[in-house]
Design a protein around this motif. Structure first.
Motif, PDB file in Angstrom:
ATOM      1  N   VAL A 187       1.062  -1.242   0.356  1.00  8.17           N
ATOM      2  CA  VAL A 187      -0.066  -0.125   0.029  1.00  8.17           C
ATOM      3  C   VAL A 187       0.868   0.819  -0.033  1.00  8.17           C
ATOM      4  O   VAL A 187       2.189   0.909   0.667  1.00  8.17           O
ATOM      5  CB  VAL A 187      -0.572  -0.047   1.293  1.00  8.17           C
ATOM      6  N   GLY A 188       0.131   2.051  -0.495  1.00  8.64           N
ATOM      7  CA  GLY A 188       1.173   3.417  -0.293  1.00  8.64           C
ATOM      8  C   GLY A 188       1.415   3.982   0.642  1.00  8.64           C
ATOM      9  O   GLY A 188       0.035   3.472   1.367  1.00  8.64           O
ATOM     10  N   CYS A 189       2.498   4.861   1.380  1.00  7.08           N
ATOM     11  CA  CYS A 189       2.086   5.689   2.345  1.00  7.08           C
ATOM     12  C   CYS A 189       2.020   7.292   2.675  1.00  7.08           C
ATOM     13  O   CYS A 189       2.723   7.620   2.228  1.00  7.08           O
ATOM     14  CB  CYS A 189       3.288   4.895   2.989  1.00  7.08           C
ATOM     15  N   GLU A 190       0.875   7.495   2.998  1.00  5.75           N
ATOM     16  CA  GLU A 190       0.856   9.075   3.890  1.00  5.75           C
ATOM     17  C   GLU A 190       1.599   9.749   4.365  1.00  5.75           C
ATOM     18  O   GLU A 190       2.950   8.171   4.721  1.00  5.75           O
ATOM     19  CB  GLU A 190      -0.069   9.316   4.379  1.00  5.75           C
ATOM     20  N   VAL A 191       1.824  10.497   5.168  1.00  2.00           N
ATOM     21  CA  VAL A 191       3.785  12.035   5.476  1.00  2.00           C
ATOM     22  C   VAL A 191       2.987  10.553   6.604  1.00  2.00           C
ATOM     23  O   VAL A 191       2.383  11.233   7.517  1.00  2.00           O
ATOM     24  CB  VAL A 191       3.169  12.593   5.166  1.00  2.00           C
ATOM     25  N   VAL A 192       3.701  10.086   7.158  1.00  2.00           N
ATOM     26  CA  VAL A 192       3.939   9.640   8.991  1.00  2.00           C
ATOM     27  C   VAL A 192       3.826  11.328   9.468  1.00  2.00           C
ATOM     28  O   VAL A 192       4.806  11.478   8.845  1.00  2.00           O
ATOM     29  CB  VAL A 192       5.178   8.997   9.437  1.00  2.00           C
ATOM     30  N   VAL A 242       2.339  18.155  16.400  1.00  2.00           N
ATOM     31  CA  VAL A 242       1.848  17.020  15.373  1.00  2.00           C
ATOM     32  C   VAL A 242       2.436  17.835  14.220  1.00  2.00           C
ATOM     33  O   VAL A 242       2.787  19.226  14.125  1.00  2.00           O
ATOM     34  CB  VAL A 242       0.679  16.871  15.355  1.00  2.00           C
ATOM     35  N   LEU A 243       3.976  17.025  13.480  1.00  2.00           N
ATOM     36  CA  LEU A 243       5.517  17.167  13.271  1.00  2.00           C
ATOM     37  C   LEU A 243       5.503  15.655  11.978  1.00  2.00           C
ATOM     38  O   LEU A 243       4.760  15.447  11.983  1.00  2.00           O
ATOM     39  CB  LEU A 243       6.421  17.525  13.841  1.00  2.00           C
ATOM     40  N   PRO A 244       5.286  16.882  10.383  1.00  2.00           N
ATOM     41  CA  PRO A 244       5.122  15.563   9.238  1.00  2.00           C
ATOM     42  C   PRO A 244       6.290  15.255   9.589  1.00  2.00           C
ATOM     43  O   PRO A 244       7.081  16.394   9.853  1.00  2.00           O
ATOM     44  CB  PRO A 244       5.146  16.404   8.370  1.00  2.00           C
ATOM     45  N   LEU A 245       7.205  14.437   9.371  1.00  3.36           N
ATOM     46  CA  LEU A 245       8.068  13.634   8.799  1.00  3.36           C
ATOM     47  C   LEU A 245       8.161  12.876   7.346  1.00  3.36           C
ATOM     48  O   LEU A 245       8.014  10.975   7.282  1.00  3.36           O
ATOM     49  CB  LEU A 245       8.384  11.935  10.168  1.00  3.36           C
ATOM     50  N   PRO A 246       8.495  13.689   6.400  1.00  2.00           N
ATOM     51  CA  PRO A 246       8.493  12.780   5.413  1.00  2.00           C
ATOM     52  C   PRO A 246       9.492  12.206   4.686  1.00  2.00           C
ATOM     53  O   PRO A 246      10.680  12.689   5.134  1.00  2.00           O
ATOM     54  CB  PRO A 246       8.661  14.612   4.228  1.00  2.00           C
ATOM     55  N   LEU A 247       8.982  11.068   4.227  1.00  4.05           N
ATOM     56  CA  LEU A 247      10.348  10.289   3.551  1.00  4.05           C
ATOM     57  C   LEU A 247      11.607  10.735   3.422  1.00  4.05           C
ATOM     58  O   LEU A 247      12.589  11.047   3.193  1.00  4.05           O
ATOM     59  CB  LEU A 247       9.485   8.901   2.660  1.00  4.05           C
ATOM     60  N   ASP A 248      11.495  11.663   2.387  1.00  5.10           N
ATOM     61  CA  ASP A 248      12.675  12.149   0.649  1.00  5.10           C
ATOM     62  C   ASP A 248      13.414  12.503   2.576  1.00  5.10           C
ATOM     63  O   ASP A 248      14.518  12.315   2.549  1.00  5.10           O
ATOM     64  CB  ASP A 248      12.320  12.888   0.932  1.00  5.10           C
ATOM     65  N   ALA A 249      12.472  13.471   4.140  1.00  4.13           N
ATOM     66  CA  ALA A 249      13.762  13.894   4.613  1.00  4.13           C
ATOM     67  C   ALA A 249      14.061  12.866   5.523  1.00  4.13           C
ATOM     68  O   ALA A 249      15.790  13.099   6.161  1.00  4.13           O
ATOM     69  CB  ALA A 249      13.011  15.060   6.132  1.00  4.13           C
ATOM     70  N   ARG A 269      17.591  15.122   6.286  1.00 10.33           N
ATOM     71  CA  ARG A 269      17.910  16.492   7.415  1.00 10.33           C
ATOM     72  C   ARG A 269      16.436  15.876   7.760  1.00 10.33           C
ATOM     73  O   ARG A 269      15.931  14.905   7.693  1.00 10.33           O
ATOM     74  CB  ARG A 269      17.402  16.732   5.295  1.00 10.33           C
ATOM     75  N   ARG A 270      17.129  17.254   9.253  1.00  9.14           N
ATOM     76  CA  ARG A 270      15.670  16.986   9.839  1.00  9.14           C
ATOM     77  C   ARG A 270      14.511  17.536   9.316  1.00  9.14           C
ATOM     78  O   ARG A 270      14.558  18.624   8.561  1.00  9.14           O
ATOM     79  CB  ARG A 270      15.917  17.858  10.945  1.00  9.14           C
ATOM     80  N   PRO A 271      12.827  17.479  10.049  1.00 11.50           N
ATOM     81  CA  PRO A 271      11.487  17.140   9.586  1.00 11.50           C
ATOM     82  C   PRO A 271      11.861  18.588  10.089  1.00 11.50           C
ATOM     83  O   PRO A 271      11.914  19.360  10.594  1.00 11.50           O
ATOM     84  CB  PRO A 271      10.926  15.938  10.026  1.00 11.50           C
TER      85      PRO A 271
END
Length: 144
Positions: free
Chosen positions: A117-122, A130-137, A142-144
């Motif tokens: 399945v796809g994964c939305e931004v954790v 509430v802090l997003p932890l994007p996969l590319d970061a 890099r720190r989100p």
């Protein structure tokens, strides 16, 4: 089984997902450590309920990633086409992202990939933030 025709809340972009997790955390008075999951269909409709696993409160090892992936596939009756999963990590403490949080989020992305399945931004909920932890970061160091 989750029916694709049911009416559910929608998240069609990152802002809507951020607002969803903000509302979700405000509605809870406790700061229990764990991972909350909500399934999302391709058009953004979400499942009615989000489920929190209090035993997933840190980075998942290989066996735990496999178990989470199996749970996702079982929940969807192996019909994973068009689905993604939104996940929120919750822990007490300072509202900063540390190395353990990064490893935890990365392991959740791997479990979603293993489930097919796809994964939305954790996201990370800590200290009422509430802090997003994007996969590319996470993958670029890099720190989100």
């Amino acid at each position: 089984m989750i029916r694709r025709t049911d009416r559910r809340p929608c998240v069609r972009n990152q802002s809507e997902l951020d607002r969803f997790w903000q509302r979700w955390t405000r509605a809870r008075s406790d700061e229990v450590a764990g991972t909350t999951c909500a399934l999302v269909f391709a058009d953004g409709r979400m499942t009615r309920k989000a489920l929190t696993f209090v035993d997933i409160d840190g980075p998942l090892g290989d066996a735990e990633q496999h178990l989470l992936a199996r749970w996702i596939r079982d929940l969807l009756d192996e019909d994973t086409a068009g689905w993604s999963i939104a996940m929120l990590m919750t822990r007490p403490g300072l509202p900063t992202v540390d190395e353990r949080d990064i490893a935890w989020a990365a392991s959740l992305y791997v479990a979603a990939r293993r489930a097919g399945v796809g994964c939305e931004v954790v996201h990370l909920a800590v200290g009422r933030r509430v802090l997003p932890l994007p996969l590319d970061a996470l993958t670029m160091g890099r720190r989100p």
